[in-house]
Scaffold this motif. Structure first.
Motif, mmCIF file in Angstrom:
data_model
loop_
_atom_site.group_PDB
_atom_site.id
_atom_site.type_symbol
_atom_site.label_atom_id
_atom_site.label_comp_id
_atom_site.label_asym_id
_atom_site.label_seq_id
_atom_site.Cartn_x
_atom_site.Cartn_y
_atom_site.Cartn_z
ATOM 1 N N HIS A 5 67.491 -15.633 3.811
ATOM 2 C CA HIS A 5 68.168 -14.489 4.417
ATOM 3 C C HIS A 5 69.486 -14.971 4.992
ATOM 4 N N LEU A 11 70.269 -11.226 0.952
ATOM 5 C CA LEU A 11 69.034 -11.887 0.526
ATOM 6 C C LEU A 11 69.338 -12.672 -0.744
ATOM 7 N N GLN A 27 71.849 -7.213 -1.146
ATOM 8 C CA GLN A 27 72.192 -6.893 0.231
ATOM 9 C C GLN A 27 71.536 -5.586 0.633
ATOM 10 N N ARG A 33 68.576 -1.455 -0.913
ATOM 11 C CA ARG A 33 68.881 -2.794 -1.426
ATOM 12 C C ARG A 33 69.838 -2.670 -2.608
ATOM 13 N N VAL A 57 63.060 -18.314 3.931
ATOM 14 C CA VAL A 57 61.939 -17.423 4.227
ATOM 15 C C VAL A 57 60.671 -18.069 3.701
#
Length: 62
Positions: A5, A11, A27, A33, A57
């Protein structure tokens, strides 16, 4: 699969696309998204996010 992230809802994910590893950059904006692109190298994603700002993550088992 690895994912990171970044700021502003960025992302970064490592995926397999057409039997090749690619870096997918997307994004989140207002709950949606948006795909920013698929890239073949880490150096290509610096136009979207500074690599020092990315946080990995981890998926923990339940």
């Amino acid at each position: 699969m690895a994912a990171w992230h970044g700021p502003d809802g960025i992302l970064v994910e490592v995926i397999t696309l057409n039997q090749r590893q690619r870096i997918k950059v997307s994004q989140y904006v207002n709950g949606r998204r948006y795909l920013l692109g698929y890239y073949g190298s880490i150096g290509a994603i610096v136009r979207h996010v500074d690599l020092a700002d990315l946080v990995e993550v981890y998926d923990f088992p339940a």
